[in-house]
Design a protein around this motif. Structure first.
Motif, PDB file in Angstrom:
ATOM      1  N   GLN A 216       0.813  -1.208   0.000  1.00  0.00           N
ATOM      2  CA  GLN A 216       0.000   0.000   0.000  1.00  0.00           C
ATOM      3  C   GLN A 216       0.848   1.259   0.000  1.00  0.00           C
ATOM      4  O   GLN A 216       0.530   2.238  -0.673  1.00  0.00           O
ATOM      5  CB  GLN A 216      -0.905   0.009   1.245  1.00  0.00           C
ATOM      6  N   MET A 217       1.959   1.254   0.768  1.00  0.00           N
ATOM      7  CA  MET A 217       2.657   2.487   1.090  1.00  0.00           C
ATOM      8  C   MET A 217       3.910   2.765   0.278  1.00  0.00           C
ATOM      9  O   MET A 217       4.222   3.915  -0.017  1.00  0.00           O
ATOM     10  CB  MET A 217       3.068   2.468   2.581  1.00  0.00           C
ATOM     11  N   ALA A 218       4.670   1.748  -0.072  1.00  0.00           N
ATOM     12  CA  ALA A 218       6.045   1.951  -0.532  1.00  0.00           C
ATOM     13  C   ALA A 218       6.148   2.423  -1.977  1.00  0.00           C
ATOM     14  O   ALA A 218       5.348   2.054  -2.826  1.00  0.00           O
ATOM     15  CB  ALA A 218       6.849   0.677  -0.351  1.00  0.00           C
ATOM     16  N   ASP A 219       7.186   3.235  -2.227  1.00  0.00           N
ATOM     17  CA  ASP A 219       7.579   3.568  -3.595  1.00  0.00           C
ATOM     18  C   ASP A 219       8.569   2.525  -4.105  1.00  0.00           C
ATOM     19  O   ASP A 219       8.492   2.093  -5.249  1.00  0.00           O
ATOM     20  CB  ASP A 219       8.235   4.952  -3.636  1.00  0.00           C
ATOM     21  N   ARG A 220       9.512   2.135  -3.227  1.00  0.00           N
ATOM     22  CA  ARG A 220      10.475   1.087  -3.567  1.00  0.00           C
ATOM     23  C   ARG A 220      10.517   0.063  -2.441  1.00  0.00           C
ATOM     24  O   ARG A 220      10.149   0.348  -1.292  1.00  0.00           O
ATOM     25  CB  ARG A 220      11.878   1.664  -3.782  1.00  0.00           C
ATOM     26  N   VAL A 221      10.991  -1.123  -2.795  1.00  0.00           N
ATOM     27  CA  VAL A 221      11.048  -2.234  -1.847  1.00  0.00           C
ATOM     28  C   VAL A 221      12.451  -2.824  -1.856  1.00  0.00           C
ATOM     29  O   VAL A 221      13.044  -3.028  -2.921  1.00  0.00           O
ATOM     30  CB  VAL A 221      10.026  -3.334  -2.222  1.00  0.00           C
ATOM     31  N   GLY A 222      12.988  -3.087  -0.666  1.00  0.00           N
ATOM     32  CA  GLY A 222      14.244  -3.811  -0.531  1.00  0.00           C
ATOM     33  C   GLY A 222      13.997  -5.083   0.251  1.00  0.00           C
ATOM     34  O   GLY A 222      13.207  -5.085   1.196  1.00  0.00           O
ATOM     35  N   VAL A 223      14.655  -6.165  -0.152  1.00  0.00           N
ATOM     36  CA  VAL A 223      14.521  -7.445   0.541  1.00  0.00           C
ATOM     37  C   VAL A 223      15.882  -7.822   1.111  1.00  0.00           C
ATOM     38  O   VAL A 223      16.866  -7.913   0.370  1.00  0.00           O
ATOM     39  CB  VAL A 223      14.005  -8.556  -0.395  1.00  0.00           C
ATOM     40  N   ILE A 224      15.934  -8.014   2.426  1.00  0.00           N
ATOM     41  CA  ILE A 224      17.170  -8.413   3.094  1.00  0.00           C
ATOM     42  C   ILE A 224      16.987  -9.828   3.633  1.00  0.00           C
ATOM     43  O   ILE A 224      15.936 -10.164   4.178  1.00  0.00           O
ATOM     44  CB  ILE A 224      17.539  -7.407   4.221  1.00  0.00           C
ATOM     45  N   HIS A 225      18.014 -10.648   3.424  1.00  0.00           N
ATOM     46  CA  HIS A 225      17.915 -12.057   3.815  1.00  0.00           C
ATOM     47  C   HIS A 225      19.285 -12.540   4.251  1.00  0.00           C
ATOM     48  O   HIS A 225      20.269 -12.387   3.511  1.00  0.00           O
ATOM     49  CB  HIS A 225      17.401 -12.891   2.640  1.00  0.00           C
ATOM     50  N   GLN A 226      19.366 -13.063   5.476  1.00  0.00           N
ATOM     51  CA  GLN A 226      20.619 -13.576   6.031  1.00  0.00           C
ATOM     52  C   GLN A 226      21.728 -12.537   5.949  1.00  0.00           C
ATOM     53  O   GLN A 226      22.868 -12.821   5.618  1.00  0.00           O
ATOM     54  CB  GLN A 226      21.024 -14.872   5.319  1.00  0.00           C
ATOM     55  N   GLY A 227      21.372 -11.284   6.261  1.00  0.00           N
ATOM     56  CA  GLY A 227      22.356 -10.215   6.329  1.00  0.00           C
ATOM     57  C   GLY A 227      22.730  -9.581   5.017  1.00  0.00           C
ATOM     58  O   GLY A 227      23.526  -8.636   4.985  1.00  0.00           O
ATOM     59  N   ALA A 228      22.183 -10.070   3.909  1.00  0.00           N
ATOM     60  CA  ALA A 228      22.519  -9.538   2.588  1.00  0.00           C
ATOM     61  C   ALA A 228      21.287  -8.898   1.956  1.00  0.00           C
ATOM     62  O   ALA A 228      20.168  -9.408   2.082  1.00  0.00           O
ATOM     63  CB  ALA A 228      23.055 -10.638   1.684  1.00  0.00           C
ATOM     64  N   LEU A 229      21.501  -7.785   1.280  1.00  0.00           N
ATOM     65  CA  LEU A 229      20.424  -7.126   0.549  1.00  0.00           C
ATOM     66  C   LEU A 229      20.326  -7.796  -0.813  1.00  0.00           C
ATOM     67  O   LEU A 229      21.186  -7.602  -1.679  1.00  0.00           O
ATOM     68  CB  LEU A 229      20.736  -5.634   0.409  1.00  0.00           C
TER      69      LEU A 229
END
Length: 319
Positions: free
Chosen positions: A199-212
């Motif tokens: 609903q809110m974001a312009d961009r999305v980042g996904v972080i997993h196990q300390g890495a983007l």
């Protein structure tokens, strides 16, 4: 345009040997809403705490509006507001007093009109004289937001701001975030509610196990990695997918009453027309059909399950 927040090759390894962050590169644009997603333990809170000066990085650098968070700590920190995940307020303090104190803590001159405006926007004005200990959990969350906004930050971190709060507060939070963005405030949001990011974001980042593992414009992300699902409601249920339909990736659902076909809507030749024709040839009748676009939640689950397969880490820092 220069990013308002620039993170370069940021790492954090604790004394225990746990590597919480692994070479994070990230640039945040002024005035955007950026959603940072990831499972528990992925490194979201560690990243926020480093940017806010609460945790010391092992290597790397962070600039807030050009100020280094280590060398120019006071200037950098004065630009940043933080609403942490955990409630941390002075129980015996009054609502108005604690917000005014937070403003003064950052060297801001008293401004009763601004404090009143902030409290009113968060439905706290009627509670301004109340002790925080007497408030509900949702009201305490509002106080924390008011404290974070008291010194008029240019960058606002919201770490799981609506976790465990009622629907009304979530709605009010969304409205407040949009107003702040319209005023030029940059919002970095972490959330477990994928619909909130959608609903809110312009961009999305996904972080997993300390890495983007991925940073992408939300609409582009859903266009590139999203898919559609065609659901065919069968007149007669099937025990299994017939061999004559091997050319399509099909799945039976609802006890064999629904035949599901997932396809890439952006790619040419979805195969839907050929599938429907083949069903007719095989005498498999259906009385209804529907299509569903993949949500951001579907994409997130797929990325994390695949360990970021298909993501482009080299592009993660691109503004």
């Amino acid at each position: 345009m220069e990013p308002i927040l620039s993170v370069k090759q940021l790492t954090k390894t604790y004394a225990s040997g746990l590597q919480a962050l692994k070479g994070i590169d990230l640039q945040i644009r002024k005035g955007e809403i950026f959603a940072l997603l990831g499972p528990n333990g992925a490194g979201k809170t560690t990243l926020i705490n480093i940017i806010c000066g609460i945790v010391t990085p092992s290597t790397g650098s962070v600039l807030a509006a050009g100020y280094d968070i280590v060398r120019d700590y006071r200037r950098a920190r004065a630009l940043i507001g933080l609403v942490p995940q955990e409630l941390s307020v002075y129980a015996f303090e009054g609502v108005g007093a604690t917000v005014r104190f937070s403003r003064g803590l950052y060297g801001r001159a008293p401004d009763p009109a601004f404090v009143e405006k902030t409290l009113r926007e968060l439905s706290l004005w009627d509670k301004r004289a109340a002790r925080i200990m007497t408030l509900s959990g949702g009201m305490k969350r509002r106080v924390m937001i008011a404290k974070a906004l008291a010194h008029e930050p240019q960058i606002l971190f919201l770490d799981e701001p609506t976790a465990g709060v009622d629907v009304e507060l979530r709605r009010d939070m969304w409205q407040l975030v949009r107003r702040l963005r319209d005023q030029g405030v940059t919002i970095i949001l972490t959330t477990h509610y994928i619909d909130e990011a959608e609903q809110m974001a312009d961009r999305v980042g996904v972080i997993h196990q300390g890495a983007l593992i991925l940073v992408e414009d939300k609409r582009e992300l859903m266009k590139k990695l999203g898919s559609k699902q065609l659901g065919l409601h069968l007149v007669e249920p099937l025990a299994r997918v017939p061999p004559g339909l091997d050319g399509w990736a099909l799945e039976l659902k609802d006890g064999g009453r629904t035949l599901a076909y997932r396809f890439d809507a952006a790619a040419g030749g979805s195969g839907v027309a050929a599938l429907l024709a083949r069903l007719g040839e095989l005498g498999i009748a259906f009385d209804d059909l529907d299509t569903r676009q993949s949500s951001l939640e579907d994409i997130f689950v797929g990325l994390v399950a695949g360990g970021g397969s298909g993501a482009a880490p080299a592009r993660a820092g691109a503004p």
